[in-house]
Scaffold this active site. Structure first.
Site, PDB file in Angstrom:
ATOM      1  N   ILE A 115      37.932  46.983  35.040  1.00 13.79           N
ATOM      2  CA  ILE A 115      36.681  46.744  34.315  1.00 13.79           C
ATOM      3  C   ILE A 115      36.992  45.723  33.230  1.00 13.79           C
ATOM      4  CG2 ILE A 115      34.814  47.782  33.015  1.00 13.79           C
ATOM      5  CD1 ILE A 115      35.068  48.732  35.944  1.00 13.79           C
ATOM      6  N   LYS A 167      31.810  46.770  27.934  1.00 13.31           N
ATOM      7  CA  LYS A 167      30.499  46.966  27.309  1.00 13.31           C
ATOM      8  C   LYS A 167      29.365  46.583  28.264  1.00 13.31           C
ATOM      9  CE  LYS A 167      28.397  46.406  22.755  1.00 13.31           C
ATOM     10  NZ  LYS A 167      28.568  45.827  21.407  1.00 13.31           N
ATOM     11  N   THR A 168      29.466  45.405  28.876  1.00 10.76           N
ATOM     12  CA  THR A 168      28.408  44.997  29.796  1.00 10.76           C
ATOM     13  C   THR A 168      28.474  45.782  31.101  1.00 10.76           C
ATOM     14  OG1 THR A 168      29.768  43.144  30.578  1.00 10.76           O
ATOM     15  CG2 THR A 168      28.203  42.687  28.819  1.00 10.76           C
ATOM     16  N   LYS A 193      36.556  45.072  41.671  1.00  8.42           N
ATOM     17  CA  LYS A 193      35.919  45.278  42.977  1.00  8.42           C
ATOM     18  C   LYS A 193      34.399  45.164  42.913  1.00  8.42           C
ATOM     19  CE  LYS A 193      37.967  49.212  44.311  1.00  8.42           C
ATOM     20  NZ  LYS A 193      38.424  50.253  45.255  1.00  8.42           N
ATOM     21  N   GLY A 194      33.828  44.889  41.763  1.00 11.12           N
ATOM     22  CA  GLY A 194      32.377  44.737  41.671  1.00 11.12           C
ATOM     23  C   GLY A 194      31.663  46.072  41.542  1.00 11.12           C
ATOM     24  N   GLY A 202      27.877  46.035  40.612  1.00 12.11           N
ATOM     25  CA  GLY A 202      26.433  45.852  40.509  1.00 12.11           C
ATOM     26  C   GLY A 202      25.645  46.685  41.500  1.00 12.11           C
ATOM     27  N   GLU A 203      26.188  46.893  42.706  1.00  5.91           N
ATOM     28  CA  GLU A 203      25.470  47.647  43.728  1.00  5.91           C
ATOM     29  C   GLU A 203      25.734  49.152  43.613  1.00  5.91           C
ATOM     30  OE1 GLU A 203      23.608  45.491  45.098  1.00  5.91           O
ATOM     31  OE2 GLU A 203      24.802  43.722  44.613  1.00  5.91           O
TER      32      GLU A 203
END
Length: 751
Positions: A640, A644-645, A712-713, A715-716
């Site tokens: 990560i 924060k975001t 690894k992302g 958003g989904e």
């Protein structure tokens, strides 16, 4: 694994680097560009859902004050790319032809753009559009999903490629379900859902020359949009400039190019001045895609010990009559659990509606609602705790690809989530827990999404004062891309974040793909890292020439920046002032442009991010009201880099999941093929009062097989699994299983 990674400083929470610009109003969005001699376009939409245009009477509109043109299929200029297929960006895996605005007199769906009125002001264009009169030869339309489900077909992509994610899939025995000791069979429905970001879709198109186009557009990929319109107008790619510096929220509808964009570009060409088009909120429901209505049926069989015997998962998704839009609705079923027998069947239902598009967690969020609800139903049928049931079917390798995971830390998510939600208070028997007059329930759902990585290029410049400036064409739809990239650069170099700037959102910058599919940090991050290391290599060469062997044997990982100096790790005496080094070499700055591409590891490992969402709900037994009291989101998403975001991403995903579970439903009046929920008064999204405390937990262990940053992302996975967690909690509270979302009070009355 690169152990040097662990020697670098940990990523710390950082305020958004563009936060001040946004809250002060200095950030400029696509509708806010004011060009000299600007004109304004307003689209006229079809009032029927199927048929042909018999006539367009535009005389009154053309005579109206300030109106410059009324453009339709009757007088549109020739668009070179309309003769070819696939003129839209990213060319999604569809059959058919994306809608070509003003191409002919055919109408495929209600509110399809059929004309554009261009005027010297927005108000004059709106008035002119109200004067356009259209007559139709109306034909019988089909918009009712349930009434037409029998007409679903195999996707064109599946016919062409038997290994397509939409092709029929069988693992093991196809009839194993029939003999399983415990069986459940259920149907699940997810209604049409609309993106509805805060910023309306908008574009300003400016032909600077006959073959040179600049557009200020709300998109999720400047380079793909550049390719699209270069192809559509048969001009060199470098002659199309796309600016999308700030995007006010997007959930996937910016991944595709839409008719309003082509209409603005056509209008600008015909009136020979810049044209701005901003969609209305109502048009956002009809012109820029949506999550398609989807029916699913699951047959699941298991043994008494909880071991899965079989899963059969069938799905029908909605699409338009002119274009096939497909989703990976069934992928999670193939690989999430260790079932020896799995069969999936995916079909498409063409209707007189506009084409759907990817919406956050595309396919997987839809499929997870059915799969994770069915897992909860099966656990209840056996009499097992839902978590214990999932652990009994935990996969150590990907059963679909038959490959090991690059990393997988879901057991840690199970344990942390249980503790944070208070899972020990959950009872197996529904309706057993109360808080006053409210029924209390606990539920959970898991999710997964591919750790997708694409090629990306970053240009980095370092000046003698230690300021680092980077450029990349990637866009930012809200998650804080620039902030994350500043943190990667700071971590790689040691330069303080306040001395780093990351410029994005222009097709003139180095190449990057779409901001979508949870691919940004793990695609652009490695390119940032590579560009910073290339700068460090230049500094090493320069320092070795001036300062001797200490720097001559150094590697990029050995040097860091601190207070205007470069120094070698472990050698406090080996340091140089950056300004001195630049002056000695008679330069003001150095620069490096580096591309990062996916490695061969994707052929050896299955790379996925994972999520686990827990929900506690209160349900009122007399009114059917559901209140989500707490959500815990646990994510295994690698490193990560921007805590924060990233936490905000998870909170946003969970909020979207609340909408999916409890409020969102695009309702159509099938008499007219027209949505009646076309604003925020009727289409309900979660507001502050609907969103409880959301507790976010990150495993935060790097996956360096996926990419050099280890990300690894997420958003989904932020939304995948939230809706079933809430639905399962409602069942635990009430004993009533709602399989047709959203879960509204009427479906719970009579408890």
């Amino acid at each position: 694994m690169n152990e040097a990674f662990f020697d670098k400083k940990e990523y710390k929470p950082l305020d958004r680097v563009d936060g001040r610009l946004k809250v002060t109003g200095a950030a400029k969005y696509s509708a806010e560009y004011a060009l000299p001699n600007m004109a304004y376009g307003v689209l006229v939409g079809s009032r029927i859902a199927k048929g042909t245009i018999k006539s367009i009477d535009s005389k009154a509109a053309e005579r109206a004050p300030g109106v410059l043109a009324v453009i339709s299929h009757l007088n549109v200029i020739k668009i070179p790319g309309y003769a070819a297929r696939g003129v839209h960006p990213s060319e999604p895996p569809t059959g058919g032809q994306p809608l070509r605005v003003f191409y002919d007199n055919k109408v495929y769906s209600n509110d399809q753009p059929i004309a554009i009125v261009v005027a010297t002001s927005l108000e004059k264009a709106q008035y002119g559009a109200s004067l356009v009169k259209v007559q139709y030869d109306q034909q019988e339309h089909q918009t009712d999903f349930e009434a037409n489900a029998k007409n679903a077909v195999i996707a064109a992509a599946a016919k062409k490629n038997p290994k397509s994610p939409t092709a029929d899939y069988d693992r093991g025995q196809t009839d194993a379900f029939e003999t399983a000791p415990f069986r459940i069979e259920a149907e699940y429905v997810l209604p049409t859902e609309m993106h509805n970001p805060m910023e309306l879709q908008a574009i300003t198109a400016h032909w600077e020359a006959d073959d040179r186009l600049t557009i200020y557009d709300k998109v999720q990929g400047t380079k793909t949009t550049q390719k699209t319109f270069a192809k559509e107008w048969d001009v060199p790619e470098q002659n199309v400039k796309v600016i999308a510096t700030f995007v006010g929220g997007a959930f996937g509808n910016g991944l595709h190019s839409w008719p309003h964009e082509s209409a603005a570009i056509i209008a600008a060409k015909q009136v020979k001045r810049p044209v701005k088009v901003v969609l209305t909120r109502e048009q956002m429901f009809t012109m820029v895609g949506y999550r398609p209505r989807t029916w699913q049926k699951i047959q699941m069989g298991a043994a008494k010990d909880g071991k899965l015997v079989a899963i059969n998962h069938h799905s029908i998704g909605q699409t338009s009559t002119y274009e096939e839009f497909t989703e990976t609705t069934l992928m999670q079923t193939r690989m999430m659990y260790a079932s020896p027998n799995v069969s999936t069947r995916y079909r498409l239902l063409p209707l007189n509606v506009a084409t759907p598009i990817w919406m956050r967690g595309p396919g997987e969020a839809t499929g997870a609602f059915a799969l994770e609800s069915a897992m909860d139903e099966m656990a209840h049928a056996i009499g097992m705790d839902p978590i214990e049931f999932r652990l009994a079917n935990y996969t150590e390798t990907d059963p679909d690809k038959n490959m090991p995971w690059s990393t997988k830390y879901m057991r840690e998510c199970y344990e942390e989530g249980k503790k944070r939600i208070g899972w020990e208070n959950r009872k197996l028997k529904p309706g057993s827990v109360r808080d006053g007059e409210w029924l209390v329930g606990y539920g959970m759902g898991t999710g997964t999404f591919g750790a997708n990585r694409g090629p990306a290029t970053v240009k980095a410049e370092l000046d003698l004062e230690g300021n680092l400036v980077m450029h990349c064409a990637i866009t930012d739809i809200g998650p804080g891309t620039a902030t994350a990239m500043v943190q990667v650069a700071s971590n790689t170099t040691g330069i303080a974040p306040e001395k780093i700037t990351f410029h994005l959102g222009s097709s003139e910058f180095p190449n990057a793909g779409l901001q979508g599919g949870s691919s940004t940090v793990n695609s652009v991050g490695p390119a940032v890292q590579a560009a910073c290391n290339a700068l460090k290599e230049q500094l090493i060469t320069m320092a070795a020439a001036k300062s001797g062997p200490d720097f001559g044997a150094a590697k990029p990982d050995d040097i860091m920046f601190e207070k205007g100096e470069i120094q070698l790790s472990g050698k406090s005496s080996a340091k140089l002032k950056l300004s001195d080094l630049f002056k000695q070499n008679n330069i003001q700055k150095i620069e490096a442009t580096q591309e990062s591409k996916p490695s061969e590891n994707g052929k050896k490992y299955s790379m996925n991010a994972f999520s686990m969402h827990f929900a506690m709900v209160h349900v009122h037994p007399f009114t059917g009201q559901v209140r989500v009291k707490k959500i815990v989101c646990c994510a295994d998403a690698g490193t990560i880099v921007s805590p924060k975001t990233a936490e905000s991403q998870m909170i946003g995903g969970a909020t979207g999941g609340i909408g999916m579970a409890l409020t969102e439903d695009a309702v159509m009046d099938h008499r007219f093929g027209r949505y009646v929920t076309k604003d925020f008064g009727d289409y309900h999204v979660p507001v502050h009062a609907d969103v409880p405390d959301i507790d976010v937990y990150f495993v935060n262990k790097p996956d360096l097989l996926a990419d050099p940053v280890g990300s690894k992302g997420l958003g989904e996975i932020a939304i995948i699994g939230v809706a079933p967690a809430i639905a399962n909690a409602v069942f635990n509270a009430t004993g009533k299983r709602v399989r047709h979302l959203p879960i509204t009070p009427d479906k719970l009355l009579g408890l």
